[in-house]
Scaffold this motif. Structure first.
Motif, PDB file in Angstrom:
ATOM      1  N   MET A 278       5.513  -0.479 -13.098  1.00  0.00           N
ATOM      2  CA  MET A 278       4.438  -0.976 -13.480  1.00  0.00           C
ATOM      3  C   MET A 278       3.763  -0.218 -14.650  1.00  0.00           C
ATOM      4  SD  MET A 278       2.733  -1.075  -9.541  1.00  0.00           S
ATOM      5  CE  MET A 278       1.094  -1.454 -10.288  1.00  0.00           C
ATOM      6  N   PHE A 279       2.903  -0.840 -15.340  1.00  0.00           N
ATOM      7  CA  PHE A 279       2.208  -0.309 -16.551  1.00  0.00           C
ATOM      8  C   PHE A 279       3.305   0.079 -17.483  1.00  0.00           C
ATOM      9  CE2 PHE A 279      -0.456   0.884 -12.951  1.00  0.00           C
ATOM     10  CZ  PHE A 279      -1.504  -0.166 -13.123  1.00  0.00           C
ATOM     11  N   ASN A 280       4.471  -0.627 -17.656  1.00  0.00           N
ATOM     12  CA  ASN A 280       5.323  -0.352 -18.759  1.00  0.00           C
ATOM     13  C   ASN A 280       5.854   0.950 -18.753  1.00  0.00           C
ATOM     14  OD1 ASN A 280       3.246  -2.779 -19.974  1.00  0.00           O
ATOM     15  ND2 ASN A 280       5.425  -3.254 -20.254  1.00  0.00           N
ATOM     16  N   LEU A 281       6.035   1.615 -17.706  1.00  0.00           N
ATOM     17  CA  LEU A 281       6.240   3.018 -17.786  1.00  0.00           C
ATOM     18  C   LEU A 281       7.665   3.285 -18.174  1.00  0.00           C
ATOM     19  CD1 LEU A 281       4.264   4.306 -14.396  1.00  0.00           C
ATOM     20  CD2 LEU A 281       4.073   4.955 -16.858  1.00  0.00           C
TER      21      LEU A 281
ATOM     22  N   LYS B 106      11.231   5.410 -22.988  1.00  0.00           N
ATOM     23  CA  LYS B 106      11.950   5.254 -24.175  1.00  0.00           C
ATOM     24  C   LYS B 106      11.228   5.639 -25.484  1.00  0.00           C
ATOM     25  CE  LYS B 106      14.868   1.911 -21.824  1.00  0.00           C
ATOM     26  NZ  LYS B 106      14.841   0.587 -21.811  1.00  0.00           N
ATOM     27  N   LEU B 107       9.977   5.238 -25.388  1.00  0.00           N
ATOM     28  CA  LEU B 107       8.966   5.635 -26.607  1.00  0.00           C
ATOM     29  C   LEU B 107       8.827   7.114 -26.986  1.00  0.00           C
ATOM     30  CD1 LEU B 107       6.716   2.724 -26.308  1.00  0.00           C
ATOM     31  CD2 LEU B 107       8.529   2.982 -28.071  1.00  0.00           C
TER      32      LEU B 107
ATOM     33  N   PHE C 158       0.852  -1.132   0.047  1.00  0.00           N
ATOM     34  CA  PHE C 158      -0.058  -0.126   0.007  1.00  0.00           C
ATOM     35  C   PHE C 158       0.790   1.234  -0.205  1.00  0.00           C
ATOM     36  CE2 PHE C 158      -2.436  -3.314   2.115  1.00  0.00           C
ATOM     37  CZ  PHE C 158      -3.763  -3.206   1.205  1.00  0.00           C
ATOM     38  N   GLY C 159       0.464   2.238  -0.747  1.00  0.00           N
ATOM     39  CA  GLY C 159       1.273   3.346  -0.806  1.00  0.00           C
ATOM     40  C   GLY C 159       0.448   4.649  -1.470  1.00  0.00           C
ATOM     41  N   GLU C 160       1.176   5.594  -1.701  1.00  0.00           N
ATOM     42  CA  GLU C 160       0.617   6.814  -2.317  1.00  0.00           C
ATOM     43  C   GLU C 160       0.710   6.394  -4.051  1.00  0.00           C
ATOM     44  OE1 GLU C 160       2.699  10.501  -1.355  1.00  0.00           O
ATOM     45  OE2 GLU C 160       2.254  10.152   0.695  1.00  0.00           O
ATOM     46  N   ALA C 161      -0.352   6.713  -4.563  1.00  0.00           N
ATOM     47  CA  ALA C 161      -0.753   6.172  -5.940  1.00  0.00           C
ATOM     48  C   ALA C 161      -0.186   7.636  -6.708  1.00  0.00           C
ATOM     49  CB  ALA C 161      -1.933   5.908  -6.186  1.00  0.00           C
ATOM     50  N   THR C 162       1.292   7.412  -7.126  1.00  0.00           N
ATOM     51  CA  THR C 162       1.609   8.577  -7.968  1.00  0.00           C
ATOM     52  C   THR C 162       2.559   8.037  -9.198  1.00  0.00           C
ATOM     53  OG1 THR C 162       3.781   8.343  -6.706  1.00  0.00           O
ATOM     54  CG2 THR C 162       2.316  10.031  -6.079  1.00  0.00           C
ATOM     55  N   TRP C 163       2.439   8.745 -10.197  1.00  0.00           N
ATOM     56  CA  TRP C 163       3.088   8.036 -11.471  1.00  0.00           C
ATOM     57  C   TRP C 163       4.690   7.888 -11.089  1.00  0.00           C
ATOM     58  CZ3 TRP C 163       0.120   6.188 -14.860  1.00  0.00           C
ATOM     59  CH2 TRP C 163      -1.040   6.756 -15.289  1.00  0.00           C
TER      60      TRP C 163
END
Length: 100
Positions: free
Chosen positions: A53-56, A61-62, A40-45
């Motif tokens: 996560m989410f291929n960030l 790179k793209l 659990f934590g702060e949901a930040t990018w």
């Protein structure tokens, strides 16, 4: 705090908790005969990026290639953006304009 990720192994979960910033908590629970670890934590990018996560990292790179007018995998870029729309909705975040 929101549930950011679930891990099967304690050492993996403990490494993840060290990566993120802000308020955080690691909780374990039994699922039948197995123990799972909820982060659990702060949901930040930034935190989601640190957790890969989410291929960030791939998106970074793209976007860099796109901004330099270099050829990049447009289909993969669109797939990641679609996934981020789901993540943004789930975690109540806004996708930064410079990623689009």
């Amino acid at each position: 705090m929101k549930l950011l990720n679930t891990y099967d192994y304690r050492d993996e979960a403990e490494k993840a908790v060290l990566l993120i910033t802000g308020e955080k908590r690691l909780a374990s629970e039994r699922d039948g005969t197995e123990v799972i670890y909820n982060l659990f934590g702060e949901a930040t990018w930034g935190n989601l990026y640190k957790l890969k996560m989410f291929n960030l990292p791939e998106l970074q790179k793209l976007v860099e290639m796109k901004n330099k007018n270099q050829p990049f995998d447009q289909l993969r870029y669109k797939e990641i953006i679609q996934m981020l729309k789901y993540a943004a909705n789930t975690f109540e975040l806004k996708i930064p304009d410079h990623w689009l």
